[in-house]
Design a protein around this motif. Structure first.
Motif, PDB file in Angstrom:
ATOM      1  N   UNK A   1       0.923  -1.037   0.001  1.00 17.98           N
ATOM      2  CA  UNK A   1       0.057  -0.046  -0.096  1.00 17.98           C
ATOM      3  C   UNK A   1       0.816   1.287  -0.129  1.00 17.98           C
ATOM      4  N   UNK A   2       1.895   1.239   0.739  1.00 19.45           N
ATOM      5  CA  UNK A   2       2.746   2.437   0.847  1.00 19.45           C
ATOM      6  C   UNK A   2       3.682   2.678  -0.241  1.00 19.45           C
TER       7      UNK A   2
ATOM      8  N   UNK B   1      -7.241  -6.389  -1.801  1.00 15.14           N
ATOM      9  CA  UNK B   1      -6.778  -6.444  -2.963  1.00 15.14           C
ATOM     10  C   UNK B   1      -5.125  -6.343  -3.400  1.00 15.14           C
ATOM     11  N   UNK B   2      -4.532  -5.639  -2.458  1.00 12.55           N
ATOM     12  CA  UNK B   2      -3.315  -6.052  -2.489  1.00 12.55           C
ATOM     13  C   UNK B   2      -2.662  -7.392  -2.404  1.00 12.55           C
ATOM     14  N   UNK B   3      -3.321  -8.044  -1.355  1.00 10.29           N
ATOM     15  CA  UNK B   3      -3.173  -9.511  -1.368  1.00 10.29           C
ATOM     16  C   UNK B   3      -3.500 -10.393  -2.720  1.00 10.29           C
ATOM     17  N   UNK B   4      -4.420 -10.013  -3.258  1.00 12.41           N
ATOM     18  CA  UNK B   4      -4.926 -10.484  -4.305  1.00 12.41           C
ATOM     19  C   UNK B   4      -3.604 -10.410  -5.536  1.00 12.41           C
ATOM     20  N   UNK B   5      -3.270  -9.038  -5.668  1.00 15.67           N
ATOM     21  CA  UNK B   5      -2.262  -8.697  -6.739  1.00 15.67           C
ATOM     22  C   UNK B   5      -1.106  -9.518  -6.322  1.00 15.67           C
ATOM     23  N   UNK B   6      -0.674  -9.696  -4.917  1.00 13.88           N
ATOM     24  CA  UNK B   6       0.507 -10.365  -4.421  1.00 13.88           C
ATOM     25  C   UNK B   6       0.513 -11.902  -5.040  1.00 13.88           C
ATOM     26  N   UNK B   7      -0.865 -12.439  -4.823  1.00 17.28           N
ATOM     27  CA  UNK B   7      -0.962 -13.734  -5.346  1.00 17.28           C
ATOM     28  C   UNK B   7      -0.699 -13.632  -6.905  1.00 17.28           C
ATOM     29  N   UNK B   8      -1.336 -12.950  -7.551  1.00 21.39           N
ATOM     30  CA  UNK B   8      -1.128 -12.897  -9.137  1.00 21.39           C
ATOM     31  C   UNK B   8       0.266 -12.649  -9.393  1.00 21.39           C
ATOM     32  N   UNK B   9       1.131 -11.726  -8.771  1.00 22.13           N
ATOM     33  CA  UNK B   9       2.372 -11.539  -9.002  1.00 22.13           C
ATOM     34  C   UNK B   9       3.020 -12.877  -8.218  1.00 22.13           C
ATOM     35  N   UNK B  10       2.928 -13.560  -7.563  1.00 19.09           N
ATOM     36  CA  UNK B  10       3.651 -14.553  -7.365  1.00 19.09           C
ATOM     37  C   UNK B  10       3.385 -15.924  -8.092  1.00 19.09           C
ATOM     38  N   UNK B  11       2.175 -16.032  -8.565  1.00 24.15           N
ATOM     39  CA  UNK B  11       1.998 -16.794  -9.706  1.00 24.15           C
ATOM     40  C   UNK B  11       2.649 -16.831 -10.879  1.00 24.15           C
ATOM     41  N   UNK B  12       2.740 -15.419 -11.293  1.00 18.05           N
ATOM     42  CA  UNK B  12       3.427 -14.917 -12.585  1.00 18.05           C
ATOM     43  C   UNK B  12       4.935 -15.273 -12.176  1.00 18.05           C
ATOM     44  N   UNK B  13       5.410 -15.107 -10.949  1.00 18.36           N
ATOM     45  CA  UNK B  13       6.768 -15.494 -10.791  1.00 18.36           C
ATOM     46  C   UNK B  13       7.094 -16.890 -10.932  1.00 18.36           C
TER      47      UNK B  13
ATOM     48  N   UNK C   1       8.256  -8.507  -6.366  1.00 21.85           N
ATOM     49  CA  UNK C   1       8.326  -6.976  -6.167  1.00 21.85           C
ATOM     50  C   UNK C   1       8.346  -6.221  -7.536  1.00 21.85           C
ATOM     51  N   UNK C   2       9.004  -6.853  -8.540  1.00 21.08           N
ATOM     52  CA  UNK C   2       9.116  -6.428  -9.790  1.00 21.08           C
ATOM     53  C   UNK C   2       7.663  -6.463 -10.427  1.00 21.08           C
ATOM     54  N   UNK C   3       6.965  -7.694 -10.410  1.00 19.32           N
ATOM     55  CA  UNK C   3       5.931  -7.637 -11.055  1.00 19.32           C
ATOM     56  C   UNK C   3       4.886  -6.540 -10.475  1.00 19.32           C
ATOM     57  N   UNK C   4       4.930  -6.679  -8.953  1.00 19.72           N
ATOM     58  CA  UNK C   4       3.907  -5.757  -8.517  1.00 19.72           C
ATOM     59  C   UNK C   4       4.487  -4.356  -8.744  1.00 19.72           C
ATOM     60  N   UNK C   5       5.462  -3.927  -8.901  1.00 21.35           N
ATOM     61  CA  UNK C   5       5.773  -2.403  -9.457  1.00 21.35           C
ATOM     62  C   UNK C   5       5.377  -2.319 -10.649  1.00 21.35           C
TER      63      UNK C   5
END
Lengths: 374, 349
Positions: free
Chosen positions: B57-58, B266-278, B301-305
């Motif tokens: 979030x931050x 929302x951020x946790x969902x994004x983290x899951x999506x980014x984790x799966x992409x990784x 972190x890269x995907x989230x960014x």
């Protein structure tokens, strides 16, 4: 089957505003929808009504003047001008050349500032929030000039009956140089950021199309009119102040859709910059100091009425002033407020579009509620 | 090095040993050890969820600040990094307003359920060597199934709010989630076809043995990212929230901590999506020098960014184009991709 071909759907009324992030203040649009498609839309106004005309009528002329800044508060000086011109017509005073040039210069600077807000908010309403910050930076440079010139940023009240409040100074000169330096790269950058964006084009091309006929019959003015292919600009076609001295190129778009209204403003920004430079050069040739005409201490115009109109950022702003020749207050003041006239077309324009398009249409008109509600 | 790499595995091992000792001491059935371990894993996932929400979030706000030429949050804590905690405290202390006509139980339940899908998904996420709480043979299918659930709380929220904006947002969620599920599944299927396994650790093993799958399946990677944005309701597909159109869409009638729950989920969902992409495309937790779980965090972190960058760059797509783009561009593209992949795999293997 419903109108849009869905198997079954129910019409519902959606009340967009007055508390809504994208109605540019407190515009309220009562719209009927079938799914996401708008069937009818009705703009409701008056949530910011302050009785501006009555306020002016109950005050002396000089007391009333600063109120006009609050009409189109994004371009304060531009609102002073029609009132000042109308009253000066009644008084029959001569305006010094330098004062006229300063009026034009500040009006163009504030026009630029207003366009920057219009463009930025438009992009933001389409969902690209970052798009608002870059033009606001440029607006800041424009406001710095005004701040250095007269001490106020937004509601300056810079124009006085008979002239202007303060003379051009070195600080304003320096601030204007910053604007000259920063604006051209910004325009180039913004074109690169926005123009080719596929989503932006999809959201704006063919949305909210106004033909030249309709634009004229609804009395649209300003960039919204010119975006529909009508080549009309008061500064060139019915010059006031000293605009007839300068060659003003008026860009015109033919499409009349939301994209054309954006493109129109971007093109006009370049022309405004050229005009500012020309006026600035002319200003340098006049002698400093003479910025007020011979105006009596007590303003008591002879009986009669006068009408003056100017090309404001939002369209043609007109001001009618009637005096009974006895009182120090105007008998009647009336403004033709461009945003107010421009939004009349909404109820014809919006049906058939999606919810998101409604927002795009509102934003593309660059309305200001202070002006609509008066 | 080896110690840091296995630090979490060792902690889990230690926990299991302690539980086994306790169970032996008190003469309890052995199955209690497994139940206690489930609680430990669950706790670990909750911590991951909370930490990633607090951090991202931050980070989103800071990155948005940099993109928009402003400093972003920089007051609370070192350089503003504690901003989320401050926000959370503020939101907790706010009045919890439930509209009169709302379906109150569902209105509450929706906010509570928001965190469930990402937590379920993280259970099968390989964070590092041996750091998968649930090492399923059908891990890919499992994660796809539970991430789809993420749109359910949002739908509930929109439905229960008794608000037209919220209802429109809820309908958009359904539209979007169902549609983008298809290209996403096809993109993942292309990967599975190449790797030859549904097991997430198996897919990582394949990438360690060969190359990262992003090189073999670049189109699938891009389509996966686009679909993931749509699934997470992130800009340019943030129509359910659609701030400039629907005020706050499905979240219009939410305030206080209930709103914060959706926001953090929302951020946790994004983290899951980014984790799966990784895991699927970027070789998962593998990488030189650094411990595996650090690599996992770096890659996500890269995907989230990237997600954040996209959000603050693009305008919002209109609802009908969202669907058109999915069914007329992404789905055919992925079908062709799947066909070509299938033929090549058939010839080579």
């Amino acid at each position: 089957m419903s109108e849009n071909g869905n198997a079954y759907s129910e019409r519902y009324t959606l009340n967009l505003g007055p508390q809504h992030p994208s109605t540019h203040g407190v515009l309220r649009i009562v719209a009927d929808f079938d799914g996401e498609t708008c069937i009818s839309a009705d703009p409701v106004i008056g949530y910011l009504h302050r009785g501006m005309e009555k306020l002016l009528e109950s005050r002396t002329y000089p007391q009333g003047l600063p109120y006009t800044d609050r009409l189109d508060y994004l371009a304060g000086v531009n609102n002073n001008l029609p009132l000042a011109l109308a009253v000066e017509k009644l008084l029959g005073v001569e305006i010094p050349e330098r004062a006229s040039l300063l009026r034009m210069l500040t009006c163009e600077i504030m026009r630029l500032a207003s366009y920057m807000v219009g463009i930025g908010i438009y992009i933001m309403d389409l969902g690209a929030v970052s798009g608002v910050f870059y033009p606001f930076q440029q607006r800041e440079y424009a406001l710095e000039v005004m701040s250095a010139l007269c001490g106020a940023r937004m509601t300056q009240g810079y124009i006085r009956f008979g002239g202007v409040q303060a003379d051009w100074n070195d600080e304003a000169e320096a601030a204007l140089d910053v604007l000259y330096k920063e604006l051209p790269p910004f325009i180039e950058m913004y074109h690169k950021l926005i123009d080719e964006n596929e989503i932006f084009l999809r959201r704006t091309k063919g949305v909210g199309v106004i033909t030249a006929e309709r634009a004229k019959s609804y009395a649209l003015t300003g960039p919204n009119l010119r975006a529909s292919g009508v080549d009309y600009d008061l500064r060139r076609d019915a010059p006031y102040c000293l605009y007839d001295r300068f060659t003003i190129k008026v860009p015109v778009q033919q499409a009349g859709d939301c994209h054309a209204r954006y493109a129109q403003r971007m093109l006009e920004v370049e022309e405004i910059l050229k005009l500012i430079k020309a006026i600035h050069a002319a200003l340098k040739e006049t002698e400093p100091g003479k910025i007020m005409g011979a105006v009596p201490k007590m303003l008591r115009p002879p009986a009669g009425e006068a009408y003056a109109q100017t090309e404001n950022p939002k369209g043609i702003m007109g001001c009618l002033v009637a005096s009974d020749g006895k009182g120090v207050n105007p008998l009647r003041v009336h403004f033709r407020r461009p945003s107010f006239d421009n939004i009349a077309i909404f109820s014809e324009l919006m049906p058939g579009h999606k919810v998101a398009d409604l927002i795009a249409i509102i934003a593309s008109f660059d309305i200001v509620l202070g002006e609509i509600d008066g | 090095m080896e110690f840091i790499n296995n630090i979490f595995v060792n902690i889990a091992g230690l926990c299991r040993a302690v539980f086994a000792w306790l169970v032996g001491l008190l003469h309890l059935p052995d199955v209690l050890v497994d139940i206690a371990m489930v609680a430990v894993y669950w706790l670990a996932i909750v911590v991951v969820c909370v930490l990633c929400a607090l951090f991202y979030v931050v980070w989103e706000r800071k990155l948005a600040g940099y993109i928009q030429r402003r400093p972003g949050p920089n007051r609370l804590g070192p350089n503003g990094w504690l901003q989320t905690i401050g926000d959370a405290i503020k939101l907790v202390m706010k009045e919890d307003i439930v509209p009169d006509g709302a379906d109150k139980p569902i209105h509450l339940l929706a906010a509570l359920l928001a965190f469930v899908p990402p937590m379920l998904a993280l259970a099968a996420m390989p964070f590092g060597e041996g750091m998968t709480a649930l090492d399923l043979d059908l891990g890919v299918v499992y994660i796809m199934a539970v991430t789809t659930l993420a749109s359910l709380p949002v739908l509930c929220a929109g439905y229960a709010s008794n608000n037209k904006y919220a209802m429109m947002g809820a309908l958009r969620v359904v539209n979007q989630a169902i549609s983008y599920e298809v290209p996403q599944a096809l993109a993942i299927l292309s990967v599975v076809l190449v790797a030859g396994t549904f097991n997430l650790n198996g897919i990582i093993d394949f990438q360690t043995g060969h190359v990262w799958l992003i090189l073999l399946q670049p189109v699938a990677f891009v389509v996966y990212l686009i679909s993931a944005l749509a699934e997470c309701n992130r800009a340019p597909f943030d129509l359910p929230e659609g701030e400039s159109e629907l005020t706050a869409g499905v979240f219009t009638e939410y305030s206080g901590m209930r709103y914060a729950l959706f926001y953090l989920a929302e951020y946790c969902n994004m983290f899951v999506a980014a984790g799966l992409a990784t895991t699927l495309f970027l070789g998962g937790f593998t990488g030189p020098f650094l411990p595996g779980w650090v690599w996992f965090l770096l890659k996500t972190f890269v995907i989230m960014s990237l997600f954040i960058w996209v959000r603050w760059t693009l305008p919002r797509i209109r609802a009908d184009y969202v669907l058109r783009f999915c069914w007329k561009v992404l789905v055919p593209l992925m079908l062709v991709n799947l066909l070509v992949t299938g033929v090549i795999v058939y010839i080579l293997v």
